[in-house]
Write a protein that holds these residues in place. Structure first.
Motif, PDB file in Angstrom:
ATOM      1  N   LEU A 161      -2.762  -9.812  -7.184  1.00  0.00           N
ATOM      2  CA  LEU A 161      -3.687 -10.422  -6.235  1.00  0.00           C
ATOM      3  C   LEU A 161      -5.090 -10.392  -6.802  1.00  0.00           C
ATOM      4  O   LEU A 161      -5.452  -9.481  -7.545  1.00  0.00           O
ATOM      5  N   VAL A 162      -5.878 -11.386  -6.436  1.00  0.00           N
ATOM      6  CA  VAL A 162      -7.290 -11.433  -6.832  1.00  0.00           C
ATOM      7  C   VAL A 162      -8.129 -11.391  -5.565  1.00  0.00           C
ATOM      8  O   VAL A 162      -7.881 -12.134  -4.614  1.00  0.00           O
ATOM      9  N   PHE A 163      -9.122 -10.501  -5.538  1.00  0.00           N
ATOM     10  CA  PHE A 163      -9.974 -10.349  -4.358  1.00  0.00           C
ATOM     11  C   PHE A 163     -11.365  -9.915  -4.801  1.00  0.00           C
ATOM     12  O   PHE A 163     -11.577  -9.555  -5.961  1.00  0.00           O
ATOM     13  N   ARG A 164     -12.333  -9.961  -3.862  1.00  0.00           N
ATOM     14  CA  ARG A 164     -13.713  -9.575  -4.164  1.00  0.00           C
ATOM     15  C   ARG A 164     -14.012  -8.220  -3.554  1.00  0.00           C
ATOM     16  O   ARG A 164     -13.569  -7.913  -2.442  1.00  0.00           O
ATOM     17  N   ASP A 165     -14.811  -7.423  -4.280  1.00  0.00           N
ATOM     18  CA  ASP A 165     -15.222  -6.144  -3.711  1.00  0.00           C
ATOM     19  C   ASP A 165     -16.530  -6.317  -2.955  1.00  0.00           C
ATOM     20  O   ASP A 165     -17.016  -7.450  -2.777  1.00  0.00           O
ATOM     21  N   VAL A 166     -17.102  -5.224  -2.473  1.00  0.00           N
ATOM     22  CA  VAL A 166     -18.303  -5.304  -1.631  1.00  0.00           C
ATOM     23  C   VAL A 166     -19.493  -5.900  -2.368  1.00  0.00           C
ATOM     24  O   VAL A 166     -20.423  -6.410  -1.746  1.00  0.00           O
ATOM     25  N   VAL A 181      -2.283   2.036  -2.568  1.00  0.00           N
ATOM     26  CA  VAL A 181      -1.925   1.627  -1.215  1.00  0.00           C
ATOM     27  C   VAL A 181      -2.791   0.433  -0.838  1.00  0.00           C
ATOM     28  O   VAL A 181      -4.024   0.511  -0.906  1.00  0.00           O
ATOM     29  N   LEU A 182      -2.168  -0.696  -0.462  1.00  0.00           N
ATOM     30  CA  LEU A 182      -2.899  -1.883  -0.028  1.00  0.00           C
ATOM     31  C   LEU A 182      -2.843  -1.981   1.488  1.00  0.00           C
ATOM     32  O   LEU A 182      -1.771  -1.867   2.090  1.00  0.00           O
ATOM     33  N   ILE A 183      -3.989  -2.195   2.122  1.00  0.00           N
ATOM     34  CA  ILE A 183      -4.062  -2.385   3.573  1.00  0.00           C
ATOM     35  C   ILE A 183      -4.680  -3.748   3.827  1.00  0.00           C
ATOM     36  O   ILE A 183      -5.796  -4.028   3.387  1.00  0.00           O
ATOM     37  N   ILE A 214      -6.899   0.508  -1.179  1.00  0.00           N
ATOM     38  CA  ILE A 214      -7.688  -0.717  -1.150  1.00  0.00           C
ATOM     39  C   ILE A 214      -7.444  -1.434   0.174  1.00  0.00           C
ATOM     40  O   ILE A 214      -6.301  -1.673   0.557  1.00  0.00           O
ATOM     41  N   VAL A 215      -8.520  -1.755   0.885  1.00  0.00           N
ATOM     42  CA  VAL A 215      -8.425  -2.536   2.118  1.00  0.00           C
ATOM     43  C   VAL A 215      -8.833  -3.967   1.795  1.00  0.00           C
ATOM     44  O   VAL A 215      -9.948  -4.209   1.316  1.00  0.00           O
ATOM     45  N   VAL A 216      -7.929  -4.909   2.020  1.00  0.00           N
ATOM     46  CA  VAL A 216      -8.194  -6.327   1.736  1.00  0.00           C
ATOM     47  C   VAL A 216      -8.378  -7.059   3.063  1.00  0.00           C
ATOM     48  O   VAL A 216      -7.480  -7.088   3.893  1.00  0.00           O
ATOM     49  N   TYR A 217      -9.569  -7.634   3.272  1.00  0.00           N
ATOM     50  CA  TYR A 217      -9.843  -8.387   4.485  1.00  0.00           C
ATOM     51  C   TYR A 217      -9.476  -9.853   4.252  1.00  0.00           C
ATOM     52  O   TYR A 217     -10.099 -10.532   3.438  1.00  0.00           O
ATOM     53  N   LEU A 218      -8.463 -10.317   4.967  1.00  0.00           N
ATOM     54  CA  LEU A 218      -7.885 -11.631   4.684  1.00  0.00           C
ATOM     55  C   LEU A 218      -8.820 -12.782   5.037  1.00  0.00           C
ATOM     56  O   LEU A 218      -8.646 -13.895   4.542  1.00  0.00           O
ATOM     57  N   ASP A 219      -9.807 -12.520   5.925  1.00  0.00           N
ATOM     58  CA  ASP A 219     -10.717 -13.597   6.290  1.00  0.00           C
ATOM     59  C   ASP A 219     -11.911 -13.672   5.344  1.00  0.00           C
ATOM     60  O   ASP A 219     -12.815 -14.492   5.526  1.00  0.00           O
TER      61      ASP A 219
END
Length: 225
Positions: A161-166, A181-183, A214-219
């Motif tokens: 998965l590819v995502f952005r951090d803060v 652990v992915l949330i 890692i918490v991934v916010y889908l929006d």
């Protein structure tokens, strides 16, 4: 106690809870006609008429919803599919209630350790949500779930998965330290926030034992707090 609880659920399903009038928020189990004698046919009737005597408030009760998903496990796949789509359609005009119903669907048939888990039914429910008329922001998580479930099953390697951090930097799942652990959550979801607070002590213990969390916010929005 757990065994007794499920025996009671089974008794309620087979016999039915009858009442001449339901108070607001009270659930009334459908009365299966005596003319329907076969166990399979009685189960189908109960599922197809599960919400006939119910109020919107009753649908918010976890025990009632658990009985519903228990009942779904006793009927053919085609009946289960009609029942789950009917449940979603009944609540799509009230977005707060719809969010709660969607959470019940996630919890009872989408959670890996749920005794009611049904991957095929869960995917069908997510696809129905995506094709419904609810606002687009409510379809973000279902699309992700459909995509993930189409690529991975329990025991398979996770898809990268590819995502952005803060800070806005692009990161990949495979680039993180493992075990991990992915949330998955939505920034505006009150239920997500409550669950994160509830499980915070357990997550801290997991983190201290060497796991990466890692918490991934889908929006795509990361809450400031």
């Amino acid at each position: 106690m757990v065994r007794i609880r499920y025996i009671l659920i089974a008794m309620m399903f087979c016999v039915g809870i009858h009442s001449s009038a339901a108070k607001q928020g009270e659930y009334v189990f459908p009365a299966v006609p005596d003319s329907i004698a076969g166990a399979s046919d009685r189960a189908i009737y109960a599922v197809e008429h599960f919400w006939d005597n119910s109020t919107p408030e009753a649908m918010m009760e976890a025990k009632v919803m658990e009985t519903f998903f228990y009942a779904l496990g006793k009927v053919p796949e085609s009946v289960r599919l009609r029942a789950i789509t009917d449940l979603l359609d009944r609540n799509c005009r009230d977005l707060d209630r719809f969010s709660q119903i969607a959470w019940f669907v996630d919890t009872f048939i989408g959670t890996p350790d749920s005794i009611y888990r049904d991957d095929d039914l869960y995917v069908a429910a997510q696809r129905h949500i995506v094709c419904s008329s609810i606002p687009e922001e409510y379809k973000i998580a279902p699309r992700w779930r459909i995509e993930l479930l189409s690529k991975n099953k329990v025991g398979d390697d996770a898809t990268d998965l590819v995502f952005r951090d803060v800070s806005g930097q692009l990161l990949s799942l495979y680039g993180q330290s493992f075990p991990c652990v992915l949330i998955f959550a939505d920034s505006g979801c009150e239920q997500c926030r409550q669950e994160q607070e509830l499980y915070a002590p357990d997550l801290l213990k997991i983190r201290q034992s060497g796991w990466n969390i890692i918490v991934v916010y889908l929006d795509g929005t990361i809450p400031g707090d």
